[in-house]
Scaffold this motif. Sequence first.
Motif, PDB file in Angstrom:
ATOM      1  N   LEU A  20     -23.058  57.898 -74.742  1.00  0.00           N
ATOM      2  CA  LEU A  20     -22.302  57.184 -73.712  1.00  0.00           C
ATOM      3  C   LEU A  20     -20.803  57.441 -73.872  1.00  0.00           C
ATOM      4  O   LEU A  20     -20.097  57.726 -72.900  1.00  0.00           O
ATOM      5  CB  LEU A  20     -22.612  55.692 -73.815  1.00  0.00           C
ATOM      6  N   ALA A  21     -20.305  57.353 -75.113  1.00  0.00           N
ATOM      7  CA  ALA A  21     -18.874  57.518 -75.347  1.00  0.00           C
ATOM      8  C   ALA A  21     -18.421  58.949 -75.101  1.00  0.00           C
ATOM      9  O   ALA A  21     -17.310  59.184 -74.608  1.00  0.00           O
ATOM     10  CB  ALA A  21     -18.533  57.103 -76.781  1.00  0.00           C
ATOM     11  N   ALA A  34     -22.794  55.427 -68.768  1.00  0.00           N
ATOM     12  CA  ALA A  34     -21.377  55.790 -68.807  1.00  0.00           C
ATOM     13  C   ALA A  34     -20.757  55.736 -67.418  1.00  0.00           C
ATOM     14  O   ALA A  34     -19.628  55.262 -67.247  1.00  0.00           O
ATOM     15  CB  ALA A  34     -21.216  57.184 -69.415  1.00  0.00           C
ATOM     16  N   ILE A  53     -22.528  48.967 -67.489  1.00  0.00           N
ATOM     17  CA  ILE A  53     -23.484  49.677 -68.345  1.00  0.00           C
ATOM     18  C   ILE A  53     -24.873  49.071 -68.229  1.00  0.00           C
ATOM     19  O   ILE A  53     -25.875  49.791 -68.082  1.00  0.00           O
ATOM     20  CB  ILE A  53     -22.992  49.659 -69.805  1.00  0.00           C
ATOM     21  N   LYS A 111     -17.156  46.473 -68.308  1.00  0.00           N
ATOM     22  CA  LYS A 111     -17.914  47.446 -69.093  1.00  0.00           C
ATOM     23  C   LYS A 111     -19.367  47.021 -69.292  1.00  0.00           C
ATOM     24  O   LYS A 111     -20.289  47.773 -68.979  1.00  0.00           O
ATOM     25  CB  LYS A 111     -17.218  47.688 -70.434  1.00  0.00           C
ATOM     26  N   ASP A 137     -18.252  59.341 -71.458  1.00  0.00           N
ATOM     27  CA  ASP A 137     -17.080  58.566 -71.056  1.00  0.00           C
ATOM     28  C   ASP A 137     -15.805  59.360 -71.275  1.00  0.00           C
ATOM     29  O   ASP A 137     -14.890  59.346 -70.440  1.00  0.00           O
ATOM     30  CB  ASP A 137     -17.055  57.266 -71.870  1.00  0.00           C
ATOM     31  N   ALA A 188     -18.784  48.813 -75.944  1.00  0.00           N
ATOM     32  CA  ALA A 188     -18.153  49.902 -75.194  1.00  0.00           C
ATOM     33  C   ALA A 188     -16.885  49.445 -74.482  1.00  0.00           C
ATOM     34  O   ALA A 188     -16.133  50.274 -73.962  1.00  0.00           O
ATOM     35  CB  ALA A 188     -19.137  50.481 -74.174  1.00  0.00           C
ATOM     36  N   THR A 246     -13.788  54.227 -73.271  1.00  0.00           N
ATOM     37  CA  THR A 246     -14.378  53.700 -74.502  1.00  0.00           C
ATOM     38  C   THR A 246     -13.819  54.483 -75.677  1.00  0.00           C
ATOM     39  O   THR A 246     -13.826  55.713 -75.667  1.00  0.00           O
ATOM     40  CB  THR A 246     -15.916  53.829 -74.495  1.00  0.00           C
TER      41      THR A 246
END
Length: 426
Positions: free
Chosen positions: A175-176, A117, A325, A321, A179, A356, A148
């Motif tokens: 991850l989101a 992230a 990542i 992105k 984020d 993402a 994201t």
Amino acid sequence: MTDAGPRVPRLFSRGSWAEARRVAGILRKETVGGALLLGAAALALVWANSPWSGMYESLRGLTVGPASLHLSLDLATWAADGLLAVFFFVAGLELKREFVAGDLRRISRAAVPVAAALGGVVVPAALYLLATRHVAGAAAGWAIPTATDIAFALAVLAVIGRFLPPALRTFLLTLAVVDDLLAIVIIAVFYTGHLAPVPLLAALVPLAVFTVLVRRGVRAWWALLPLAFAVWALVHASGVHATVAGVLLAFAVPVVGGGPGGDTGLAEHFEHRFRPLSAGVAVPLFAFFAAGVHLGGLDGLGAALTDPVAVGVMIGLVAGKPLGIMAATWLVARFTRARLAEGLTWLDVLGLSILAGIGFTVSLLIGELAFGTGGDHVKLAVLAGSCAAALLAGVILRLRDRAYRRMSEAEADDRVPDDAYAVTRG
């Protein structure tokens, strides 16, 4: 038999409540939320470029709300500042649950997606600044390609990923969520204009009362909603973006303890209740009011998408992105003890990292904060970049899904002789 007296009429029948619960259950599905989001954005885009575009602009500019409370706002602002506070409330609840009782609770499991992230924020911002270095004022939009969109990305994954390993969804969700936390910090720190400390400090009073009530297990909307609105209104008046109020309220809700019997918290309960409102109303309406961009024909579309700022946004989403990542994930896996979750391959991570790049909701919000509601080129770039990321990721993840399906079928075929042999022996 005694007379029980006159019956009090019910506002909702049992059938209507059952129907409401069924609709809420549908809205909790990731594919439905993503479809509503896309449908609202497409409707706005078509309407804004139709002969009735004036009606759309009039609707966006319609002002409602009490002027005495400095809340006489147009509908577009209500959607961005008000409805998105619901979205960030739900995201905050999910974020807190992950930190307290989920994957982010263990550093060893959280290290890879958290690093991913971070890489997915730094590299897109750097590529955007590099692409727009000669454009005056463009630096204000550096954070646009860093976001994201959870709803959109998970919806794409749910549609195409029937046989993909569950660890892939967990990786994307973690991850989101991180984020979103970074986006909240960025909005609060970098996109706060003139800070008024008195309303901000005053917001702590209803927030404190809200915190005490939820920690005692209070769920009554009539007690909590006025306090939540007071926090939102005071944060809005302070100059800090009002969506931050949603996060503050979410972080006040207990994850464990505070529920009936003291064994469960309210975070999951509130998330379950408010997710349909977020996915089915708040986010689609924001997309409807934010995505209505006048294209100006093919010439106007070409001019918009070749604008240096728009190019920077698209490069950040589509290239920045995945580069960020993938690089961060590889570095953590190479130089620390952290590893990819069992069952994941680097090709899976590549597809996920491209996925993402779907910025959409939060990217549109940051674009409005950076350039105002007139940043049509930025909105088009977010829409184009998000769609391109979804299509590219869809191709890769669809191929991986087929590979996993073949592996699953082969394993099933390998088990048949053993089962048949066991039956024969029996």
